[in-house]
Design a protein around this motif. Structure first.
Motif, PDB file in Angstrom:
ATOM      1  N   LEU A 229       0.826  -1.205   0.000  1.00 51.10           N
ATOM      2  CA  LEU A 229       0.000   0.000   0.000  1.00 51.10           C
ATOM      3  C   LEU A 229       0.863   1.259   0.000  1.00 51.10           C
ATOM      4  O   LEU A 229       0.661   2.175  -0.812  1.00 51.10           O
ATOM      5  CB  LEU A 229      -0.906   0.010   1.231  1.00 51.10           C
ATOM      6  CG  LEU A 229      -2.240  -0.726   1.158  1.00 51.10           C
ATOM      7  CD1 LEU A 229      -2.901  -0.724   2.536  1.00 51.10           C
ATOM      8  CD2 LEU A 229      -3.154  -0.076   0.141  1.00 51.10           C
ATOM      9  N   ALA A 230       1.822   1.301   0.903  1.00 48.06           N
ATOM     10  CA  ALA A 230       2.666   2.485   1.025  1.00 48.06           C
ATOM     11  C   ALA A 230       3.566   2.661  -0.191  1.00 48.06           C
ATOM     12  O   ALA A 230       3.731   3.779  -0.691  1.00 48.06           O
ATOM     13  CB  ALA A 230       3.514   2.384   2.300  1.00 48.06           C
ATOM     14  N   GLY A 231       4.137   1.569  -0.668  1.00 52.47           N
ATOM     15  CA  GLY A 231       5.057   1.659  -1.801  1.00 52.47           C
ATOM     16  C   GLY A 231       4.408   2.206  -3.055  1.00 52.47           C
ATOM     17  O   GLY A 231       4.975   3.057  -3.753  1.00 52.47           O
ATOM     18  N   HIS A 232       3.209   1.743  -3.347  1.00 51.17           N
ATOM     19  CA  HIS A 232       2.523   2.210  -4.549  1.00 51.17           C
ATOM     20  C   HIS A 232       2.096   3.667  -4.422  1.00 51.17           C
ATOM     21  O   HIS A 232       2.108   4.407  -5.413  1.00 51.17           O
ATOM     22  CB  HIS A 232       1.315   1.315  -4.835  1.00 51.17           C
ATOM     23  CG  HIS A 232       1.669   0.029  -5.503  1.00 51.17           C
ATOM     24  ND1 HIS A 232       1.909  -0.072  -6.855  1.00 51.17           N
ATOM     25  CD2 HIS A 232       1.851  -1.222  -5.003  1.00 51.17           C
ATOM     26  CE1 HIS A 232       2.200  -1.315  -7.168  1.00 51.17           C
ATOM     27  NE2 HIS A 232       2.184  -2.039  -6.054  1.00 51.17           N
ATOM     28  N   ALA A 233       1.697   4.091  -3.230  1.00 49.35           N
ATOM     29  CA  ALA A 233       1.260   5.475  -3.037  1.00 49.35           C
ATOM     30  C   ALA A 233       2.448   6.444  -3.029  1.00 49.35           C
ATOM     31  O   ALA A 233       2.427   7.475  -3.707  1.00 49.35           O
ATOM     32  CB  ALA A 233       0.465   5.603  -1.746  1.00 49.35           C
ATOM     33  N   VAL A 234       3.468   6.120  -2.259  1.00 51.18           N
ATOM     34  CA  VAL A 234       4.634   7.005  -2.142  1.00 51.18           C
ATOM     35  C   VAL A 234       5.340   7.166  -3.483  1.00 51.18           C
ATOM     36  O   VAL A 234       5.755   8.271  -3.854  1.00 51.18           O
ATOM     37  CB  VAL A 234       5.607   6.462  -1.070  1.00 51.18           C
ATOM     38  CG1 VAL A 234       6.938   7.197  -1.128  1.00 51.18           C
ATOM     39  CG2 VAL A 234       4.997   6.597   0.313  1.00 51.18           C
ATOM     40  N   SER A 235       5.487   6.079  -4.224  1.00 47.78           N
ATOM     41  CA  SER A 235       6.200   6.152  -5.505  1.00 47.78           C
ATOM     42  C   SER A 235       5.451   6.992  -6.535  1.00 47.78           C
ATOM     43  O   SER A 235       6.065   7.691  -7.343  1.00 47.78           O
ATOM     44  CB  SER A 235       6.448   4.744  -6.059  1.00 47.78           C
ATOM     45  OG  SER A 235       5.234   4.056  -6.287  1.00 47.78           O
ATOM     46  N   ARG A 236       4.135   6.963  -6.480  1.00 44.86           N
ATOM     47  CA  ARG A 236       3.366   7.805  -7.406  1.00 44.86           C
ATOM     48  C   ARG A 236       3.421   9.271  -6.995  1.00 44.86           C
ATOM     49  O   ARG A 236       3.381  10.165  -7.848  1.00 44.86           O
ATOM     50  CB  ARG A 236       1.923   7.296  -7.511  1.00 44.86           C
ATOM     51  CG  ARG A 236       1.838   6.090  -8.449  1.00 44.86           C
ATOM     52  CD  ARG A 236       0.557   5.304  -8.278  1.00 44.86           C
ATOM     53  NE  ARG A 236       0.484   4.208  -9.236  1.00 44.86           N
ATOM     54  CZ  ARG A 236       1.123   3.048  -9.127  1.00 44.86           C
ATOM     55  NH1 ARG A 236       1.912   2.847  -8.074  1.00 44.86           N
ATOM     56  NH2 ARG A 236       1.002   2.109 -10.040  1.00 44.86           N
ATOM     57  N   PHE A 237       3.545   9.521  -5.701  1.00 50.45           N
ATOM     58  CA  PHE A 237       3.774  10.900  -5.282  1.00 50.45           C
ATOM     59  C   PHE A 237       5.146  11.377  -5.744  1.00 50.45           C
ATOM     60  O   PHE A 237       5.302  12.532  -6.165  1.00 50.45           O
ATOM     61  CB  PHE A 237       3.665  11.027  -3.761  1.00 50.45           C
ATOM     62  CG  PHE A 237       4.026  12.392  -3.250  1.00 50.45           C
ATOM     63  CD1 PHE A 237       3.184  13.468  -3.492  1.00 50.45           C
ATOM     64  CD2 PHE A 237       5.204  12.603  -2.552  1.00 50.45           C
ATOM     65  CE1 PHE A 237       3.517  14.741  -3.035  1.00 50.45           C
ATOM     66  CE2 PHE A 237       5.548  13.867  -2.102  1.00 50.45           C
ATOM     67  CZ  PHE A 237       4.707  14.945  -2.344  1.00 50.45           C
ATOM     68  N   ALA A 238       6.123  10.492  -5.674  1.00 55.41           N
ATOM     69  CA  ALA A 238       7.469  10.845  -6.136  1.00 55.41           C
ATOM     70  C   ALA A 238       7.440  11.272  -7.603  1.00 55.41           C
ATOM     71  O   ALA A 238       8.054  12.272  -7.990  1.00 55.41           O
ATOM     72  CB  ALA A 238       8.414   9.661  -5.941  1.00 55.41           C
ATOM     73  N   ALA A 239       6.710  10.520  -8.425  1.00 55.08           N
ATOM     74  CA  ALA A 239       6.597  10.877  -9.843  1.00 55.08           C
ATOM     75  C   ALA A 239       5.855  12.198 -10.010  1.00 55.08           C
ATOM     76  O   ALA A 239       6.182  13.004 -10.893  1.00 55.08           O
ATOM     77  CB  ALA A 239       5.887   9.764 -10.608  1.00 55.08           C
ATOM     78  N   THR A 240       4.860  12.454  -9.161  1.00 53.40           N
ATOM     79  CA  THR A 240       4.077  13.681  -9.244  1.00 53.40           C
ATOM     80  C   THR A 240       4.937  14.914  -8.995  1.00 53.40           C
ATOM     81  O   THR A 240       4.684  15.987  -9.563  1.00 53.40           O
ATOM     82  CB  THR A 240       2.917  13.644  -8.224  1.00 53.40           C
ATOM     83  OG1 THR A 240       2.130  12.472  -8.442  1.00 53.40           O
ATOM     84  CG2 THR A 240       2.023  14.859  -8.351  1.00 53.40           C
ATOM     85  N   THR A 241       5.961  14.795  -8.166  1.00 50.23           N
ATOM     86  CA  THR A 241       6.802  15.950  -7.857  1.00 50.23           C
ATOM     87  C   THR A 241       7.529  16.475  -9.089  1.00 50.23           C
ATOM     88  O   THR A 241       7.894  17.650  -9.138  1.00 50.23           O
ATOM     89  CB  THR A 241       7.836  15.609  -6.768  1.00 50.23           C
ATOM     90  OG1 THR A 241       8.707  14.559  -7.222  1.00 50.23           O
ATOM     91  CG2 THR A 241       7.156  15.173  -5.477  1.00 50.23           C
ATOM     92  N   LEU A 242       7.746  15.622 -10.086  1.00 50.26           N
ATOM     93  CA  LEU A 242       8.409  16.096 -11.313  1.00 50.26           C
ATOM     94  C   LEU A 242       7.550  17.136 -12.025  1.00 50.26           C
ATOM     95  O   LEU A 242       8.076  18.025 -12.703  1.00 50.26           O
ATOM     96  CB  LEU A 242       8.678  14.927 -12.264  1.00 50.26           C
ATOM     97  CG  LEU A 242       9.622  13.820 -11.797  1.00 50.26           C
ATOM     98  CD1 LEU A 242       9.977  12.903 -12.962  1.00 50.26           C
ATOM     99  CD2 LEU A 242      10.892  14.386 -11.185  1.00 50.26           C
TER     100      LEU A 242
END
Length: 250
Positions: free
Chosen positions: A143-156
């Motif tokens: 759950l955390a991995g999928h959410a955090v990683s998509r936030f990481a991509a959003t920061t770009l």
């Protein structure tokens, strides 16, 4: 207003997954621009599906096979959308020297040696990391991995420019506002509450370092990002997050 926000959410869900959405949800570039705040929420849904598959399969099979089934389910739900971006990015940056050459290689639908090798290593790293967790913890980690990683991509979207005139990420090419980024960040934080504070901190730290490294490379080599760059960031930051959770200094 609620209907509008639901349209934004379902627009993000339709763009990034194969999951069905209500028929009344329209197709609009402007709506998809506004949907960027819901990328981590999409990650929560994908992670929840993977977690459910893991739990169900763990009653039948060993942890290794249950993890493999969970990974396969997320690949199916997303159509390997982000994995494709990872392999294309590695092909482009590995085989190209100048911006035009890199962009041309990334646009090629065929996968090259760099991309194929990188994809195998990435999937293997994800699998090896996940099987190291306590089986009871794996659903929360997913759950955390999928959410955090998509936030990481959003920061770009906040710090870089989109460098193509057209492409699969063109509808997302407007800069995300600080408020929208904050909402996305709060969504990504929610599953972290299911983990220990020290684990969550280290996981986010490694995910952030992976994101910063890729962002710097994207800016230096092509002057911004493409859709493949977003997918690659999601993939690498997800694996980095899992590796951060597993860090031990004892």
């Amino acid at each position: 207003m609620l209907k509008r926000e639901l349209e934004y959410f379902f627009g993000a869900l339709r763009f990034f997954t194969r999951l069905p959405v209500p028929r009344w949800v329209g197709h609009s570039s402007d709506a998809l621009d506004r949907a960027t705040r819901y990328f981590p929420a999409v990650g929560l849904i994908v992670g929840a599906i993977a977690a459910l598959v893991f739990v169900l399969c763990s009653y039948l099979w060993p942890t290794t096979l249950a993890v493999l089934a969970a990974m396969a389910s997320s690949l199916y739900v997303t159509g390997a959308f982000h994995e494709d971006g990872w392999s294309d990015m590695v092909d482009g940056f590995g085989g190209g020297w100048e911006k035009a050459q890199i962009l041309t290689i990334m646009k090629d639908s065929r996968i090259g040696s760099f991309g194929a090798i990188a994809l195998v290593i990435l999937l293997l790293a994800r699998f090896c990391a996940l099987i190291e967790f306590d089986p009871l913890e794996i659903p929360f980690v997913l759950l955390a991995g999928h959410a955090v990683s998509r936030f990481a991509a959003t920061t770009l979207l906040c710090g870089l420019d989109y460098v193509r005139d057209e492409g699969k990420a063109k509808p997302l090419a407007t800069r995300i506002s600080v408020g929208e980024l904050g909402f996305a960040g709060m969504t990504a934080v929610l599953p972290l509450l299911l983990l220990s504070a020290s684990e969550a901190l280290l996981g986010c730290l490694l995910a952030a370092l992976a994101t910063l490294w890729l962002a710097r490379m994207f800016q230096r080599r092509i002057g911004g990002y493409t859709g493949d760059c977003l997918g690659a960031t999601q993939q690498l930051s997800e694996v980095a997050f899992y590796c951060g959770l597993l860090c031990s200094f004892s």
